[in-house]
Scaffold this motif. Structure first.
Motif, PDB file in Angstrom:
ATOM      1  N   LEU A 210      37.999  49.856   1.257  1.00  0.00           N
ATOM      2  CA  LEU A 210      38.066  51.455   1.103  1.00  0.00           C
ATOM      3  C   LEU A 210      36.870  52.192   0.957  1.00  0.00           C
ATOM      4  CD1 LEU A 210      39.931  53.990   1.775  1.00  0.00           C
ATOM      5  CD2 LEU A 210      40.704  54.085  -0.302  1.00  0.00           C
ATOM      6  N   CYS A 211      35.744  52.902   1.639  1.00  0.00           N
ATOM      7  CA  CYS A 211      34.738  53.643   1.571  1.00  0.00           C
ATOM      8  C   CYS A 211      35.212  55.022   2.140  1.00  0.00           C
ATOM      9  CB  CYS A 211      33.876  53.089   2.032  1.00  0.00           C
ATOM     10  SG  CYS A 211      33.705  51.095   2.129  1.00  0.00           S
ATOM     11  N   SER A 225      36.687  58.757   5.707  1.00  0.00           N
ATOM     12  CA  SER A 225      36.646  57.566   4.958  1.00  0.00           C
ATOM     13  C   SER A 225      36.689  56.941   5.931  1.00  0.00           C
ATOM     14  CB  SER A 225      37.945  57.933   4.165  1.00  0.00           C
ATOM     15  OG  SER A 225      39.013  58.723   4.777  1.00  0.00           O
ATOM     16  N   SER A 226      37.056  55.796   4.889  1.00  0.00           N
ATOM     17  CA  SER A 226      37.476  54.305   6.363  1.00  0.00           C
ATOM     18  C   SER A 226      37.850  53.154   5.529  1.00  0.00           C
ATOM     19  CB  SER A 226      35.758  54.430   8.097  1.00  0.00           C
ATOM     20  OG  SER A 226      35.005  53.385   6.736  1.00  0.00           O
ATOM     21  N   LYS A 244      31.755  52.447  10.479  1.00  0.00           N
ATOM     22  CA  LYS A 244      32.786  53.480  10.929  1.00  0.00           C
ATOM     23  C   LYS A 244      32.329  54.827  10.554  1.00  0.00           C
ATOM     24  CE  LYS A 244      36.308  50.885  10.824  1.00  0.00           C
ATOM     25  NZ  LYS A 244      37.967  50.178  10.245  1.00  0.00           N
ATOM     26  N   LEU A 245      31.646  54.864   9.232  1.00  0.00           N
ATOM     27  CA  LEU A 245      32.044  55.759   8.315  1.00  0.00           C
ATOM     28  C   LEU A 245      30.438  56.602   9.088  1.00  0.00           C
ATOM     29  CD1 LEU A 245      32.389  55.399   4.087  1.00  0.00           C
ATOM     30  CD2 LEU A 245      33.319  56.979   5.781  1.00  0.00           C
ATOM     31  N   SER A 246      29.376  55.948   8.868  1.00  0.00           N
ATOM     32  CA  SER A 246      28.591  56.358   9.669  1.00  0.00           C
ATOM     33  C   SER A 246      28.661  57.060  10.916  1.00  0.00           C
ATOM     34  CB  SER A 246      27.280  55.729  10.105  1.00  0.00           C
ATOM     35  OG  SER A 246      27.796  54.695  11.117  1.00  0.00           O
ATOM     36  N   ASN A 265      35.757  51.495  -3.080  1.00  0.00           N
ATOM     37  CA  ASN A 265      37.059  50.952  -3.591  1.00  0.00           C
ATOM     38  C   ASN A 265      36.957  49.953  -3.269  1.00  0.00           C
ATOM     39  OD1 ASN A 265      39.737  49.920  -4.087  1.00  0.00           O
ATOM     40  ND2 ASN A 265      40.631  51.940  -3.715  1.00  0.00           N
ATOM     41  N   TRP A 266      36.653  48.659  -4.068  1.00  0.00           N
ATOM     42  CA  TRP A 266      36.461  47.416  -3.025  1.00  0.00           C
ATOM     43  C   TRP A 266      37.840  46.264  -3.119  1.00  0.00           C
ATOM     44  CZ3 TRP A 266      32.050  45.883  -2.244  1.00  0.00           C
ATOM     45  CH2 TRP A 266      30.176  46.642  -3.286  1.00  0.00           C
ATOM     46  N   LEU A 267      39.039  46.807  -3.514  1.00  0.00           N
ATOM     47  CA  LEU A 267      39.811  46.575  -3.616  1.00  0.00           C
ATOM     48  C   LEU A 267      40.845  47.048  -2.442  1.00  0.00           C
ATOM     49  CD1 LEU A 267      40.939  45.733  -7.376  1.00  0.00           C
ATOM     50  CD2 LEU A 267      39.580  44.637  -5.895  1.00  0.00           C
TER      51      LEU A 267
END
Length: 411
Positions: A210-211, A225-226, A244-246, A265-267
């Motif tokens: 999650l970014c 966010s994506s 997607k964010l870009s 969020n790496w998880l």
């Protein structure tokens, strides 16, 4: 005098020409291409395989992949969507296959199959393909169009289609027709990051990350966010979640001069309390085990070690030696690693632009201009763009097909 001239020898241009010619066999049609070769973006798409479309067949779901154009494309996709695209190509001998991520390619795994299909269809319908021809000016003369090209060659046509993709020179010509152009900015790019947490991790891919964008100086970025896979590269971060964010944040990131934070969020889990409890449980269950040597949550050992180090956990530290402060810092690194981005890099050959002819100028029932009913546009010349995965081609096929029906029926 031509019935239809198409400026631009790419996906949307060829699709318009072929469909118009096949629906009305009496039309005299020409494609004008400024370069030495046609269909160059088709050729390089998908690593040379041509990502024809995506296996998202419901229009209301399909539009969600378009940061710009999602509302306008809903009705057009009900007329021509990926189902129709697949049928169109297979009817002409090009079988299409679906991959695990939904992307769809020719069964041959070669973009040449698409190019050969188009060239053969043009030959069968006697469509002229005129290369090395750059249009210098576009004039509306009564109910016709006059095109002046470099070299003083002049063309006249009853109907004109512009399918030039992201071409700044063409947008300038269109401004002379009193059309509003939305300033173009890059979309679909990767993030340049120099951070010790990512050093020596090149090639590591993590699923379901999650970014979120964020910057203390620009609160508006936090709206973007994506979720998806992320790839660590030697220059920073790439992968579907970043692309997607870009795309969704294209204009905001341009305004930020590509200097901003991305919170990773790496998880991919937002329940931080359950993550904290899981880590505390390791203290109870595995007190003598080395923290860095045993990766948790399915992370690669190299990434796990890097995040533990960033949380202040020592190389030889055991779970029994890990207190609440270390756990809190590790949860933060796992779920909210804040990385500073300084610049961008183009994603392979998939360069896409956000911007172009303002969508308010277009009648999406026909893909013609409201001011000029005999002028049509499709593809990336319009302010329409999508994330990677075959969606930009699908918008080109849809626009070209609808325009072709209207052109063929009105001549």
């Amino acid at each position: 005098m031509y019935d239809l001239i198409i400026i631009g020898g790419g996906a949307a241009g060829f699709f318009t020409a072929i469909n118009a010619a096949e629906k009305n066999k009496n039309l005299k049609i020409a494609i004008l291409e400024r370069g030495r070769e046609v269909l160059q973006k088709v050729k390089v798409s998908g690593g040379g395989r041509c990502n024809v479309t995506h296996a998202c067949f419901e229009p209301s779901a399909l539009v969600n992949y378009y940061p710009r154009g999602n509302q306008e494309l809903l009705a057009p996709f009900q007329q021509f969507n990926p189902t129709h695209t697949i049928e169109w190509f297979e009817k002409r001998g090009v079988r299409i296959k679906k991959e695990a991520d939904g992307r769809m390619f020719p069964l041959s795994n070669s973009s040449q199959s698409i190019i050969d299909c188009f060239i053969e269809a043009c030959y069968q319908s006697r469509i002229e393909i005129i290369k090395n021809t750059r249009v210098e000016s576009i004039e509306n003369v009564g109910n016709e169009w006059r095109l002046n090209t470099i070299g003083d060659k002049q063309y006249q046509t009853k109907k004109l289609m512009i399918a030039t993709g992201s071409d700044t020179a063409v947008w300038k010509l269109l401004q002379n027709l009193d059309l509003n152009i939305v300033r173009p900015v890059p979309s679909l790019f990767t993030f340049n990051i120099k951070d010790e947490r990512l050093e020596d991790l090149m090639g590591i891919s993590v699923e379901n990350v999650l970014c979120q964008l964020g910057d203390a100086k620009n609160k508006a970025l936090s709206a973007f966010s994506s979720k998806g896979a992320i790839l660590i590269t030697h220059w920073g971060l790439s992968g579907p979640a970043i692309l997607k964010l870009s795309a969704w944040g294209a204009r905001a990131l341009n305004e930020a001069n590509y200097e901003f934070d991305v919170i990773v969020n790496w998880l991919g889990k937002t329940d931080t309390e359950s993550i904290r409890q899981h880590l505390h449980q390791q203290i109870v269950n595995q007190p003598k085990k080395n923290v860095l040597a045993n990766a948790e949550f399915g992370l690669s050992i190299r990434l796990w070690k890097s995040l533990c180090a960033a949380a202040g956990i020592g190389e030889y530290q055991k779970w029994a030696e890990t207190g609440k402060k270390h756990i809190a810092k590790l949860v933060e690194q796992l779920t909210a690693s804040r990385l500073r981005v300084n610049g961008k890099s183009t994603f392979k050959e998939e360069f896409v632009t956000a911007g172009g002819v303002d969508l308010a100028e277009i009648d999406f029932d026909t893909f013609s201009l409201k001011k000029y009913p005999n002028l049509y546009m499709a593809g990336e010349v319009l302010n329409i763009d999508a994330i990677t995965g075959g969606f930009n081609f699908q918008a080109a096929w849809t626009g070209g097909w609808i325009a072709a029906q209207n052109i063929a029926n009105s001549l």
